[in-house]
Motif scaffolding. Structure first.
Motif, PDB file in Angstrom:
ATOM      1  N   SER A   1      -5.162  11.560  -6.196  1.00 28.08           N
ATOM      2  CA  SER A   1      -4.116  11.291  -5.189  1.00 28.08           C
ATOM      3  C   SER A   1      -2.813  11.216  -6.525  1.00 28.08           C
ATOM      4  CB  SER A   1      -3.773  10.271  -4.328  1.00 28.08           C
ATOM      5  OG  SER A   1      -3.843   8.992  -5.364  1.00 28.08           O
TER       6      SER A   1
ATOM      7  N   ASP B   1      -3.673  10.474   5.066  1.00 27.21           N
ATOM      8  CA  ASP B   1      -4.454   9.424   5.873  1.00 27.21           C
ATOM      9  C   ASP B   1      -4.774   8.318   5.005  1.00 27.21           C
ATOM     10  OD1 ASP B   1      -3.252  10.464   7.901  1.00 27.21           O
ATOM     11  OD2 ASP B   1      -5.369  11.490   8.389  1.00 27.21           O
TER      12      ASP B   1
ATOM     13  N   ARG C   1       1.059  -1.275   0.297  1.00 28.61           N
ATOM     14  CA  ARG C   1      -0.052   0.396  -0.465  1.00 28.61           C
ATOM     15  C   ARG C   1       0.913   1.474  -0.101  1.00 28.61           C
ATOM     16  NH1 ARG C   1      -2.873  -4.008   2.736  1.00 28.61           N
ATOM     17  NH2 ARG C   1      -4.568  -4.147   1.991  1.00 28.61           N
TER      18      ARG C   1
ATOM     19  N   ARG D   1       0.647   5.088   0.579  1.00 29.04           N
ATOM     20  CA  ARG D   1      -0.337   5.597   1.875  1.00 29.04           C
ATOM     21  C   ARG D   1       0.088   7.704   1.188  1.00 29.04           C
ATOM     22  NH1 ARG D   1      -3.169   4.158   4.186  1.00 29.04           N
ATOM     23  NH2 ARG D   1      -3.316   4.246   6.963  1.00 29.04           N
ATOM     24  N   HIS D   2      -0.809   8.390   0.536  1.00 26.17           N
ATOM     25  CA  HIS D   2      -0.347   9.848   0.612  1.00 26.17           C
ATOM     26  C   HIS D   2      -1.566  10.478   1.512  1.00 26.17           C
ATOM     27  CE1 HIS D   2      -1.620  13.771  -1.539  1.00 26.17           C
ATOM     28  NE2 HIS D   2      -0.829  13.634  -1.846  1.00 26.17           N
TER      29      HIS D   2
ATOM     30  N   VAL E   1      -4.301   5.867   1.692  1.00 29.22           N
ATOM     31  CA  VAL E   1      -4.124   4.022   1.099  1.00 29.22           C
ATOM     32  C   VAL E   1      -4.472   5.304  -0.305  1.00 29.22           C
ATOM     33  CG1 VAL E   1      -4.322   2.422   0.125  1.00 29.22           C
ATOM     34  CG2 VAL E   1      -4.843   2.967   2.096  1.00 29.22           C
TER      35      VAL E   1
END
Length: 107
Positions: free
Chosen positions: A52, A7, A2, A4-5, A9
């Motif tokens: 994202s 909080d 995974r 993350r960016h 995913v």
């Protein structure tokens, strides 16, 4: 794996599976059905992923006579390729540890 960016995913196995299903079926709703997922959940995952990224992974067209649809952008295709490459490299590099972990799992 995974990524993350903040909080959220940004990228993980579910999103990559969804991108592959969108590529195969040409729509978010058909992709969601193929993964036994609600359309709303699939749409939210795609939206979160696209927000994202610097450039979106998908391109959606509104409904109408042709019914709309969703396709992958070159970014979406690249994400799938790189993610699956990382998985394969990890599988090769960590084969011993994975085998040991598998011994701990009930048959």
């Amino acid at each position: 794996m995974r990524i993350r960016h903040g909080d959220a995913v940004a990228l993980g196995p579910g999103k990559v599976d969804l991108l592959e299903a969108v590529r195969e079926y040409g729509s978010i709703s058909a992709a969601a059905r193929s993964l036994d997922m609600s359309y709303r959940r699939a749409w939210l995952l795609i939206d979160e992923l696209n927000r994202s990224l610097k450039s979106p992974a998908t391109h959606s067209e509104q409904g109408g006579q042709s019914g709309g649809g969703c396709t992958l952008t070159p970014v979406g295709e690249t994400i799938i390729r790189l993610y699956r490459d990382v998985e394969e490299e990890a599988r090769r590099s960590c084969a011993k540890q994975i085998a040991e972990l598998m011994k701990l799992i009930r048959a």
